[in-house]
Design a protein around this motif. Structure first.
Motif, PDB file in Angstrom:
ATOM      1  N   THR A   2      40.266  43.712  46.522  1.00  0.00           N
ATOM      2  CA  THR A   2      39.393  42.637  46.073  1.00  0.00           C
ATOM      3  C   THR A   2      37.932  43.067  46.125  1.00  0.00           C
ATOM      4  OG1 THR A   2      40.973  40.973  46.842  1.00  0.00           O
ATOM      5  CG2 THR A   2      38.713  40.249  46.468  1.00  0.00           C
ATOM      6  N   ALA A   3      37.547  43.735  47.210  1.00  0.00           N
ATOM      7  CA  ALA A   3      36.169  44.204  47.345  1.00  0.00           C
ATOM      8  C   ALA A   3      35.835  45.226  46.262  1.00  0.00           C
ATOM      9  CB  ALA A   3      35.957  44.812  48.735  1.00  0.00           C
ATOM     10  N   ALA A   4      36.788  46.088  45.921  1.00  0.00           N
ATOM     11  CA  ALA A   4      36.551  47.090  44.878  1.00  0.00           C
ATOM     12  C   ALA A   4      36.317  46.427  43.522  1.00  0.00           C
ATOM     13  CB  ALA A   4      37.730  48.053  44.796  1.00  0.00           C
ATOM     14  N   VAL A   5      37.054  45.350  43.245  1.00  0.00           N
ATOM     15  CA  VAL A   5      36.837  44.614  41.997  1.00  0.00           C
ATOM     16  C   VAL A   5      35.475  43.941  42.016  1.00  0.00           C
ATOM     17  CG1 VAL A   5      37.629  42.669  40.586  1.00  0.00           C
ATOM     18  CG2 VAL A   5      39.302  44.238  41.592  1.00  0.00           C
ATOM     19  N   ALA A   6      35.154  43.306  43.143  1.00  0.00           N
ATOM     20  CA  ALA A   6      33.888  42.583  43.254  1.00  0.00           C
ATOM     21  C   ALA A   6      32.684  43.504  43.074  1.00  0.00           C
ATOM     22  CB  ALA A   6      33.809  41.882  44.611  1.00  0.00           C
ATOM     23  N   GLN A   7      32.813  44.780  43.481  1.00  0.00           N
ATOM     24  CA  GLN A   7      31.690  45.717  43.434  1.00  0.00           C
ATOM     25  C   GLN A   7      31.630  46.513  42.130  1.00  0.00           C
ATOM     26  OE1 GLN A   7      32.658  47.849  47.035  1.00  0.00           O
ATOM     27  NE2 GLN A   7      31.266  46.599  48.284  1.00  0.00           N
TER      28      GLN A   7
ATOM     29  N   ALA B 106      40.926  52.183  47.116  1.00  0.00           N
ATOM     30  CA  ALA B 106      40.811  50.946  46.341  1.00  0.00           C
ATOM     31  C   ALA B 106      39.833  51.123  45.188  1.00  0.00           C
ATOM     32  CB  ALA B 106      40.362  49.799  47.247  1.00  0.00           C
ATOM     33  N   SER B 107      38.734  51.834  45.431  1.00  0.00           N
ATOM     34  CA  SER B 107      37.756  52.084  44.370  1.00  0.00           C
ATOM     35  C   SER B 107      38.341  52.986  43.284  1.00  0.00           C
ATOM     36  CB  SER B 107      36.492  52.705  44.959  1.00  0.00           C
ATOM     37  OG  SER B 107      35.855  51.816  45.854  1.00  0.00           O
ATOM     38  N   LEU B 108      39.122  53.979  43.687  1.00  0.00           N
ATOM     39  CA  LEU B 108      39.788  54.850  42.708  1.00  0.00           C
ATOM     40  C   LEU B 108      40.762  54.039  41.847  1.00  0.00           C
ATOM     41  CD1 LEU B 108      40.561  57.980  44.943  1.00  0.00           C
ATOM     42  CD2 LEU B 108      38.919  57.879  43.059  1.00  0.00           C
ATOM     43  N   ILE B 109      41.523  53.160  42.500  1.00  0.00           N
ATOM     44  CA  ILE B 109      42.521  52.355  41.777  1.00  0.00           C
ATOM     45  C   ILE B 109      41.848  51.455  40.745  1.00  0.00           C
ATOM     46  CG2 ILE B 109      44.131  50.422  42.068  1.00  0.00           C
ATOM     47  CD1 ILE B 109      44.977  51.766  44.746  1.00  0.00           C
ATOM     48  N   VAL B 110      40.807  50.743  41.163  1.00  0.00           N
ATOM     49  CA  VAL B 110      40.142  49.813  40.246  1.00  0.00           C
ATOM     50  C   VAL B 110      39.421  50.578  39.130  1.00  0.00           C
ATOM     51  CG1 VAL B 110      38.301  48.089  40.065  1.00  0.00           C
ATOM     52  CG2 VAL B 110      39.949  47.991  41.952  1.00  0.00           C
ATOM     53  N   GLU B 111      38.751  51.654  39.481  1.00  0.00           N
ATOM     54  CA  GLU B 111      38.063  52.454  38.461  1.00  0.00           C
ATOM     55  C   GLU B 111      39.041  52.990  37.420  1.00  0.00           C
ATOM     56  OE1 GLU B 111      35.355  54.605  36.188  1.00  0.00           O
ATOM     57  OE2 GLU B 111      34.983  53.021  37.661  1.00  0.00           O
ATOM     58  N   GLU B 112      40.194  53.458  37.865  1.00  0.00           N
ATOM     59  CA  GLU B 112      41.167  54.012  36.919  1.00  0.00           C
ATOM     60  C   GLU B 112      41.786  52.923  36.051  1.00  0.00           C
ATOM     61  OE1 GLU B 112      42.996  57.787  35.660  1.00  0.00           O
ATOM     62  OE2 GLU B 112      41.086  56.931  36.303  1.00  0.00           O
ATOM     63  N   LEU B 113      41.995  51.741  36.622  1.00  0.00           N
ATOM     64  CA  LEU B 113      42.477  50.625  35.808  1.00  0.00           C
ATOM     65  C   LEU B 113      41.483  50.306  34.692  1.00  0.00           C
ATOM     66  CD1 LEU B 113      43.931  48.254  38.545  1.00  0.00           C
ATOM     67  CD2 LEU B 113      45.218  49.256  36.647  1.00  0.00           C
ATOM     68  N   VAL B 114      40.202  50.273  35.037  1.00  0.00           N
ATOM     69  CA  VAL B 114      39.174  49.995  34.027  1.00  0.00           C
ATOM     70  C   VAL B 114      39.187  51.066  32.953  1.00  0.00           C
ATOM     71  CG1 VAL B 114      36.686  49.830  33.639  1.00  0.00           C
ATOM     72  CG2 VAL B 114      37.732  48.646  35.581  1.00  0.00           C
ATOM     73  N   ARG B 115      39.306  52.322  33.357  1.00  0.00           N
ATOM     74  CA  ARG B 115      39.330  53.413  32.380  1.00  0.00           C
ATOM     75  C   ARG B 115      40.567  53.339  31.478  1.00  0.00           C
ATOM     76  NH1 ARG B 115      36.841  58.985  34.909  1.00  0.00           N
ATOM     77  NH2 ARG B 115      35.154  58.042  36.152  1.00  0.00           N
ATOM     78  N   CYS B 116      41.632  52.741  31.988  1.00  0.00           N
ATOM     79  CA  CYS B 116      42.850  52.571  31.193  1.00  0.00           C
ATOM     80  C   CYS B 116      42.812  51.294  30.347  1.00  0.00           C
ATOM     81  CB  CYS B 116      44.081  52.545  32.098  1.00  0.00           C
ATOM     82  SG  CYS B 116      44.474  54.126  32.856  1.00  0.00           S
TER      83      CYS B 116
ATOM     84  N   THR C 191      43.969  62.608  43.606  1.00  0.00           N
ATOM     85  CA  THR C 191      44.568  62.546  42.268  1.00  0.00           C
ATOM     86  C   THR C 191      45.817  61.662  42.261  1.00  0.00           C
ATOM     87  OG1 THR C 191      45.749  64.596  42.803  1.00  0.00           O
ATOM     88  CG2 THR C 191      43.704  64.795  41.520  1.00  0.00           C
ATOM     89  N   PHE C 192      46.434  61.502  43.429  1.00  0.00           N
ATOM     90  CA  PHE C 192      47.682  60.725  43.488  1.00  0.00           C
ATOM     91  C   PHE C 192      47.485  59.260  43.083  1.00  0.00           C
ATOM     92  CE2 PHE C 192      50.395  57.968  46.225  1.00  0.00           C
ATOM     93  CZ  PHE C 192      51.565  58.120  45.505  1.00  0.00           C
ATOM     94  N   PRO C 193      46.537  58.519  43.660  1.00  0.00           N
ATOM     95  CA  PRO C 193      46.369  57.140  43.203  1.00  0.00           C
ATOM     96  C   PRO C 193      45.955  57.050  41.731  1.00  0.00           C
ATOM     97  CG  PRO C 193      44.624  57.739  44.741  1.00  0.00           C
ATOM     98  CD  PRO C 193      45.652  58.815  44.806  1.00  0.00           C
ATOM     99  N   LEU C 194      45.215  58.042  41.239  1.00  0.00           N
ATOM    100  CA  LEU C 194      44.797  58.012  39.834  1.00  0.00           C
ATOM    101  C   LEU C 194      45.987  58.170  38.897  1.00  0.00           C
ATOM    102  CD1 LEU C 194      41.536  60.188  39.894  1.00  0.00           C
ATOM    103  CD2 LEU C 194      41.750  57.710  40.079  1.00  0.00           C
TER     104      LEU C 194
ATOM    105  N   MET D 213      31.288  56.553  40.296  1.00  0.00           N
ATOM    106  CA  MET D 213      31.725  56.181  41.639  1.00  0.00           C
ATOM    107  C   MET D 213      30.821  56.780  42.695  1.00  0.00           C
ATOM    108  SD  MET D 213      35.873  56.315  41.966  1.00  0.00           S
ATOM    109  CE  MET D 213      35.672  56.243  43.753  1.00  0.00           C
ATOM    110  N   LYS D 214      30.764  56.106  43.835  1.00  0.00           N
ATOM    111  CA  LYS D 214      29.989  56.600  44.958  1.00  0.00           C
ATOM    112  C   LYS D 214      30.769  57.707  45.672  1.00  0.00           C
ATOM    113  CE  LYS D 214      30.075  52.631  46.855  1.00  0.00           C
ATOM    114  NZ  LYS D 214      29.886  51.523  47.822  1.00  0.00           N
TER     115      LYS D 214
END
Length: 592
Positions: free
Chosen positions: A40-45, A13-23, A148-151, A1-2
């Protein structure tokens, strides 16, 4: 992540999408909108996500449901606020009823805009009620809340989605403006510093350990006693979702010497092969039980029901009338599955685990019992009578379409069945020697919704070409989702039964009321689907004989373009045809 982002919304949003991918959630179905822009932008990137964008929220949600039915893994849905989230509701109900894992991320307005009359703002808190396994009203992103909360929220959501009983989870994501990831980037390294170890790994922040659901260690003494003492037992097999459960069901039936009654969704209804042991499957039980005299004489003492519910009403009627002394259901969830109140035993376990645990305790039948031979021979006679019915007439009708598909579908394809008559006809008339392919359907709530989208998602999840068999009203209900077929490189053959209305209602007593039936139940639409196929870039065929259909459908099993095949039938004639089939087949059966 950046570490640099234009605002805190983009960070979360980036934390949420990244953690979904890791799960393990990397397939996203996105409904375009404004308030969900950060997600949507977090998914697209993200370079490890796959996404399908569909303008119809209902279609997107059923596509996600079909995908997760095929894979057994959760996919993610993203939409904006307002009725967009409400349009997900039918698919949420289906996923909940059929225990399909989904993660719903619905964007929402911030709390200061709730209950103010603000545009596109509705009450989304616990919108889906008890149909989700877990709900979280995620606050607006803020530096005052640790990252850590959104993760941990995502980690818990995915866990709750896949643990038994699996199903949809709902995270309602509030966002304040700005929403788009534009403008000068801000350095969030201090805010994200507590995540240094997480940033350096590819693992979820919280690792949930899901224990295997096994039957070992349970006391089977009472169950084993009545199983071993049963002379007239049957193994009923509903929906099974993996090969291990399917093979376990076959082993159990063979070990006991009890005939197996497989639903079309079991994966055991077709694909019959010769082997060294006696056959154990009464494939044509549905029509066999239509013979009232036969059904009355041959009633089981005991039933073992493996997996989900069954399609055949004749089977459930027979079991209810028989009222077996012992009735065990084995399904990998805690929910009640006993509409006729017959159960004496209920086991929350995978079928494979149950059979593995109980096998050493069972007496072996050794050879086929007279009870089993009678039922298997009866099924075979029915099968021969069905073949005669179709072979003697080249006219194309609804039962023959189902049978031809079951015979000629590409073994590397998958099959998705619409509700009402298509799944019933396939369950009843499918050729036992046809290839075994994955079969999907929306039998959780058995609605008319999302047939095309679900079939698309099912094929996408399996990465297979597909055949979809559905009715005209079901196709009209989901026309928008035909646009999804352009998003997948595997072709789909859509076979639509156009009987100009609700065909299944012609089998109900209300069909006798000529003064009201047609307008209020038959609901004729007087449309055909040729121009619709053209609109969505599909090839179109309209065969009128079995031979025509056979040649067209067989050719399509090796082509790379999607095609719509329209079968034009008459509702009243179809109801008469089914009744005539039953009369003639049972007459042949009685002679045997």
């Amino acid at each position: 992540m950046k570490l640099k982002y234009p605002h805190i919304n983009s960070v979360w949003a980036s934390l949420i999408v990244e953690e979904l991918v890791r799960c393990g959630v990397n397939q996203f179905f996105i409904s375009p909108g404004s308030r969900n822009t950060p997600l949507t932008a977090a998914v697209a990137q993200h370079d490890k996500t796959s996404s399908i964008v569909h303008f119809d929220e209902r279609g997107a949600s059923f596509a996600a449901t079909g995908y997760s039915k095929a894979t057994g893994e959760p996919s993610a849905l993203i939409c904006t606020s307002g009725t967009a989230a409400a349009n997900y509701f039918p698919a949420v109900v289906e996923a909940s009823q059929d225990m399909v894992p989904l993660v719903l991320l619905t964007a929402d307005r911030p709390p200061e805009l709730r209950d103010t009359g603000s545009n596109q703002t509705i009450n989304q808190v616990r919108l889906y009620g008890d149909y989700v396994r877990w709900f979280c009203d995620l606050p607006c992103p803020s530096k005052e809340i640790e990252p850590t909360f959104p993760l941990t929220t995502i980690d818990n959501a995915v866990y709750r989605s896949i643990r038994s009983p699996s199903g949809p989870v709902h995270i309602n994501c509030m966002f304040r403006k700005p929403l788009a990831p534009v403008g000068e980037n801000e350095n969030f390294s201090d805010y994200l510093s507590m995540l240094s170890e997480w940033l350096g790994s590819n693992q979820p922040y919280t690792g949930y350990r899901i224990p295997e659901h096994k039957s070992t260690g349970l006391d089977f003494e009472d169950i084993v006693r009545w199983i071993n003492n049963t002379k007239r037992g049957v193994v009923v097999v509903g929906s099974l979702r993996n090969d291990a459960d399917q093979q376990a069901a076959l082993r159990l039936s063979r070990r006991l010497g009890w005939p197996l009654f497989p639903d079309i969704t079991s994966g055991l209804r077709t694909g019959a092969v010769n082997d060294s042991s006696f056959d154990i499957t009464a494939h044509y039980f549905d029509i066999m039980l239509a013979d009232e005299n036969f059904a009355n004489i041959h009633q089981p003492e005991s039933v073992i029901h493996l997996g989900g519910r069954v399609t055949s009403k004749r089977l459930t009627t027979w079991l209810k009338k028989s009222h077996p002394r012992y009735y065990l259901t084995v399904a990998n969830h805690p929910y009640r599955q006993d509409p006729d109140h017959l159960l004496t035993d209920r086991l929350d376990s995978s079928v494979a685990s149950f059979v593995k645990a109980i096998e050493p305790l069972l007496h072996s039948s050794g050879n086929a019992t007279e009870w089993m031979e009678t039922l298997l021979q009866s099924s075979s006679m029915v099968g021969n009578a069905i073949s005669s019915q179709f072979d003697d007439n080249d006219k194309l009708n609804e039962p023959s379409v189902a049978r031809l598909i079951s015979q000629q579908i590409n073994p590397e394809a998958c099959l998705f069945l619409g509700n009402s008559m298509p799944i019933r006809d396939m369950d009843t008339f499918a050729d036992v020697y046809g290839p075994t392919v994955p079969v999907g359907c929306n039998r959780g709530a058995s609605g008319i919704d999302g047939g095309v989208a679900s079939a698309f998602g099912f094929a996408l999840g399996l990465n297979r070409m597909a055949t979809l068999l559905l009715g005209d009203l079901a196709l009209l209900h989901d026309l928008n989702s035909l646009s999804l077929l352009q998003r997948f490189d595997k072709p789909m053959t859509i076979v639509v039964i156009n009987n100009n209305g609700g065909g299944i209602f012609s089998f109900l007593p209300i069909a006798q009321r000529n003064d009201m039936f047609e307008n209020f139940w038959g609901t004729p639409h007087n449309m055909n689907f040729e121009s619709i196929a053209q609109q969505f870039g599909l090839k179109y065929e309209c065969p009128s004989t079995q031979n025509d259909f056979r040649q067209i459908y067989k050719a399509l099993q090796t082509e790379e373009s999607s095609t719509l095949i329209e079968i034009q039938t008459n509702r009243e004639d179809n109801a008469k045809l089914h009744n005539e089939f039953l009369r003639s087949i049972t007459a042949e059966f009685d002679k045997g």
